[in-house]
Design a protein around this motif. Structure first.
Motif, PDB file in Angstrom:
ATOM      1  N   ALA A 145       0.812  -1.218   0.000  1.00  0.00           N
ATOM      2  CA  ALA A 145       0.000   0.000   0.000  1.00  0.00           C
ATOM      3  C   ALA A 145       0.846   1.269   0.000  1.00  0.00           C
ATOM      4  O   ALA A 145       0.301   2.370  -0.109  1.00  0.00           O
ATOM      5  N   LEU A 146       2.165   1.131   0.113  1.00  0.00           N
ATOM      6  CA  LEU A 146       3.019   2.315   0.217  1.00  0.00           C
ATOM      7  C   LEU A 146       2.954   3.178  -1.039  1.00  0.00           C
ATOM      8  O   LEU A 146       2.813   4.401  -0.953  1.00  0.00           O
ATOM      9  N   GLY A 147       3.032   2.570  -2.217  1.00  0.00           N
ATOM     10  CA  GLY A 147       2.999   3.343  -3.456  1.00  0.00           C
ATOM     11  C   GLY A 147       1.727   4.143  -3.604  1.00  0.00           C
ATOM     12  O   GLY A 147       1.746   5.317  -4.011  1.00  0.00           O
ATOM     13  N   GLN A 148       0.580   3.533  -3.273  1.00  0.00           N
ATOM     14  CA  GLN A 148      -0.708   4.233  -3.372  1.00  0.00           C
ATOM     15  C   GLN A 148      -0.772   5.405  -2.398  1.00  0.00           C
ATOM     16  O   GLN A 148      -1.215   6.491  -2.745  1.00  0.00           O
ATOM     17  N   ARG A 149      -0.304   5.188  -1.148  1.00  0.00           N
ATOM     18  CA  ARG A 149      -0.317   6.273  -0.159  1.00  0.00           C
ATOM     19  C   ARG A 149       0.580   7.431  -0.597  1.00  0.00           C
ATOM     20  O   ARG A 149       0.237   8.591  -0.408  1.00  0.00           O
ATOM     21  N   LEU A 150       1.732   7.109  -1.166  1.00  0.00           N
ATOM     22  CA  LEU A 150       2.637   8.164  -1.620  1.00  0.00           C
ATOM     23  C   LEU A 150       2.037   8.947  -2.774  1.00  0.00           C
ATOM     24  O   LEU A 150       2.170  10.179  -2.842  1.00  0.00           O
ATOM     25  N   ARG A 151       1.341   8.285  -3.694  1.00  0.00           N
ATOM     26  CA  ARG A 151       0.694   8.995  -4.811  1.00  0.00           C
ATOM     27  C   ARG A 151      -0.426   9.896  -4.304  1.00  0.00           C
ATOM     28  O   ARG A 151      -0.602  11.016  -4.794  1.00  0.00           O
ATOM     29  N   GLU A 152      -1.186   9.415  -3.317  1.00  0.00           N
ATOM     30  CA  GLU A 152      -2.251  10.238  -2.736  1.00  0.00           C
ATOM     31  C   GLU A 152      -1.666  11.476  -2.048  1.00  0.00           C
ATOM     32  O   GLU A 152      -2.206  12.577  -2.160  1.00  0.00           O
ATOM     33  N   ALA A 153      -0.563  11.288  -1.337  1.00  0.00           N
ATOM     34  CA  ALA A 153       0.077  12.419  -0.652  1.00  0.00           C
ATOM     35  C   ALA A 153       0.643  13.413  -1.661  1.00  0.00           C
ATOM     36  O   ALA A 153       0.569  14.626  -1.464  1.00  0.00           O
ATOM     37  N   ALA A 154       1.209  12.919  -2.772  1.00  0.00           N
ATOM     38  CA  ALA A 154       1.783  13.803  -3.783  1.00  0.00           C
ATOM     39  C   ALA A 154       0.703  14.601  -4.503  1.00  0.00           C
ATOM     40  O   ALA A 154       0.960  15.695  -4.999  1.00  0.00           O
ATOM     41  N   ALA A 155      -0.535  14.071  -4.563  1.00  0.00           N
ATOM     42  CA  ALA A 155      -1.616  14.755  -5.272  1.00  0.00           C
ATOM     43  C   ALA A 155      -2.250  15.863  -4.430  1.00  0.00           C
ATOM     44  O   ALA A 155      -2.965  16.714  -4.971  1.00  0.00           O
ATOM     45  N   ARG A 156      -2.000  15.869  -3.121  1.00  0.00           N
ATOM     46  CA  ARG A 156      -2.594  16.900  -2.261  1.00  0.00           C
ATOM     47  C   ARG A 156      -1.957  18.258  -2.513  1.00  0.00           C
ATOM     48  O   ARG A 156      -0.837  18.364  -2.966  1.00  0.00           O
ATOM     49  N   SER A 157      -2.740  19.302  -2.198  1.00  0.00           N
ATOM     50  CA  SER A 157      -2.223  20.661  -2.345  1.00  0.00           C
ATOM     51  C   SER A 157      -2.448  21.399  -1.033  1.00  0.00           C
ATOM     52  O   SER A 157      -3.593  21.487  -0.594  1.00  0.00           O
ATOM     53  N   PRO A 158      -1.474  21.931  -0.387  1.00  0.00           N
ATOM     54  CA  PRO A 158      -0.048  21.857  -0.672  1.00  0.00           C
ATOM     55  C   PRO A 158       0.482  20.452  -0.368  1.00  0.00           C
ATOM     56  O   PRO A 158      -0.024  19.756   0.509  1.00  0.00           O
ATOM     57  N   GLN A 159       1.489  20.102  -1.095  1.00  0.00           N
ATOM     58  CA  GLN A 159       2.052  18.760  -0.973  1.00  0.00           C
ATOM     59  C   GLN A 159       2.754  18.606   0.373  1.00  0.00           C
ATOM     60  O   GLN A 159       3.534  19.458   0.768  1.00  0.00           O
ATOM     61  N   PRO A 160       2.465  17.523   1.103  1.00  0.00           N
ATOM     62  CA  PRO A 160       3.118  17.346   2.408  1.00  0.00           C
ATOM     63  C   PRO A 160       4.590  16.971   2.258  1.00  0.00           C
ATOM     64  O   PRO A 160       5.010  16.472   1.225  1.00  0.00           O
ATOM     65  N   GLU A 161       5.332  17.237   3.310  1.00  0.00           N
ATOM     66  CA  GLU A 161       6.739  16.842   3.354  1.00  0.00           C
ATOM     67  C   GLU A 161       6.821  15.425   3.898  1.00  0.00           C
ATOM     68  O   GLU A 161       6.092  15.069   4.823  1.00  0.00           O
ATOM     69  N   LEU A 162       7.687  14.630   3.343  1.00  0.00           N
ATOM     70  CA  LEU A 162       7.875  13.248   3.782  1.00  0.00           C
ATOM     71  C   LEU A 162       9.096  13.187   4.692  1.00  0.00           C
ATOM     72  O   LEU A 162      10.203  13.535   4.273  1.00  0.00           O
ATOM     73  N   HIS A 163       8.878  12.785   5.942  1.00  0.00           N
ATOM     74  CA  HIS A 163       9.968  12.646   6.905  1.00  0.00           C
ATOM     75  C   HIS A 163      10.240  11.163   7.089  1.00  0.00           C
ATOM     76  O   HIS A 163       9.378  10.426   7.575  1.00  0.00           O
ATOM     77  N   LEU A 164      11.424  10.734   6.727  1.00  0.00           N
ATOM     78  CA  LEU A 164      11.815   9.331   6.835  1.00  0.00           C
ATOM     79  C   LEU A 164      12.562   9.093   8.141  1.00  0.00           C
ATOM     80  O   LEU A 164      13.530   9.796   8.445  1.00  0.00           O
ATOM     81  N   ARG A 165      12.092   8.102   8.901  1.00  0.00           N
ATOM     82  CA  ARG A 165      12.782   7.671  10.119  1.00  0.00           C
ATOM     83  C   ARG A 165      13.123   6.208   9.934  1.00  0.00           C
ATOM     84  O   ARG A 165      12.241   5.397   9.656  1.00  0.00           O
ATOM     85  N   ALA A 166      14.372   5.876  10.076  1.00  0.00           N
ATOM     86  CA  ALA A 166      14.791   4.492   9.891  1.00  0.00           C
ATOM     87  C   ALA A 166      15.545   4.006  11.121  1.00  0.00           C
ATOM     88  O   ALA A 166      16.324   4.747  11.717  1.00  0.00           O
ATOM     89  N   ASP A 167      15.289   2.762  11.492  1.00  0.00           N
ATOM     90  CA  ASP A 167      15.987   2.126  12.603  1.00  0.00           C
ATOM     91  C   ASP A 167      17.454   1.939  12.226  1.00  0.00           C
ATOM     92  O   ASP A 167      17.794   1.860  11.045  1.00  0.00           O
ATOM     93  N   GLN A 168      18.318   1.849  13.218  1.00  0.00           N
ATOM     94  CA  GLN A 168      19.741   1.666  12.936  1.00  0.00           C
ATOM     95  C   GLN A 168      20.003   0.382  12.173  1.00  0.00           C
ATOM     96  O   GLN A 168      20.906   0.317  11.353  1.00  0.00           O
ATOM     97  N   GLY A 169      19.208  -0.637  12.418  1.00  0.00           N
ATOM     98  CA  GLY A 169      19.426  -1.918  11.776  1.00  0.00           C
ATOM     99  C   GLY A 169      18.748  -2.057  10.422  1.00  0.00           C
ATOM    100  O   GLY A 169      18.806  -3.115   9.799  1.00  0.00           O
ATOM    101  N   THR A 170      18.107  -0.998   9.928  1.00  0.00           N
ATOM    102  CA  THR A 170      17.420  -1.065   8.644  1.00  0.00           C
ATOM    103  C   THR A 170      18.439  -1.173   7.520  1.00  0.00           C
ATOM    104  O   THR A 170      19.435  -0.448   7.494  1.00  0.00           O
TER     105      THR A 170
END
Length: 139
Positions: free
Chosen positions: A86-111
């Motif tokens: 579902a990640l691709g669909q959620r990202l496309r929905e977020a990109a279509a919004r106005s104003p476009q939201p900022e994507l903040h990536l948080r990754a675990d150390q072991g990722t």
């Protein structure tokens, strides 16, 4: 007696203590003329008619989407579990919004970096314009 001493042979007089003011006055007059010539040049201004802007600053702050990746490769969209399909669909929905939201990536150390690179690639393909990394500073 002159400022530089006289030609007389009389040695009874002490050294002259007068200052010759003529060279100092000459320097002062030269400086006065230089400043009189340059002062009008410093105040010269070009008169232009600038346009008037009548706009208000934008109060709309774009929302942020927090996308977290754990060490096992699990995804969390704003702290809610998200299936990888579902990640691709959620990202496309977020990109279509106005104003476009900022994507903040948080990754675990072991990722694994491969998983993080795939998520970043999906976000770029979906059209996300602003992406950032969230880190925790070391104490």
């Amino acid at each position: 007696m002159t400022a530089f001493g006289g030609f007389s042979q009389g040695g009874g007089q002490g050294p002259a203590s007068e200052i010759n003011m003529v060279p100092l006055i000459d320097v002062m007059l030269v400086l006065l003329i230089v400043f009189m010539i340059t002062a009008p040049l410093l105040t010269h201004a070009v008169k232009i008619d600038l346009p008037q802007a009548a706009s208000q600053p934008s109060e709309d702050k774009p929302e942020t989407v927090a996308l977290a990746l754990d060490a096992d490769g699990g995804l969390f969209w704003n702290d809610e579990p998200l299936p990888a399909e579902a990640l691709g669909q959620r990202l496309r929905e977020a990109a279509a919004r106005s104003p476009q939201p900022e994507l903040h990536l948080r990754a675990d150390q072991g990722t694994r970096y491969q998983k993080l690179a795939e998520v970043m690639s999906l976000a770029r393909e979906a059209g996300i314009g602003k992406m950032g990394f969230v880190t925790v500073p070391e104490p």
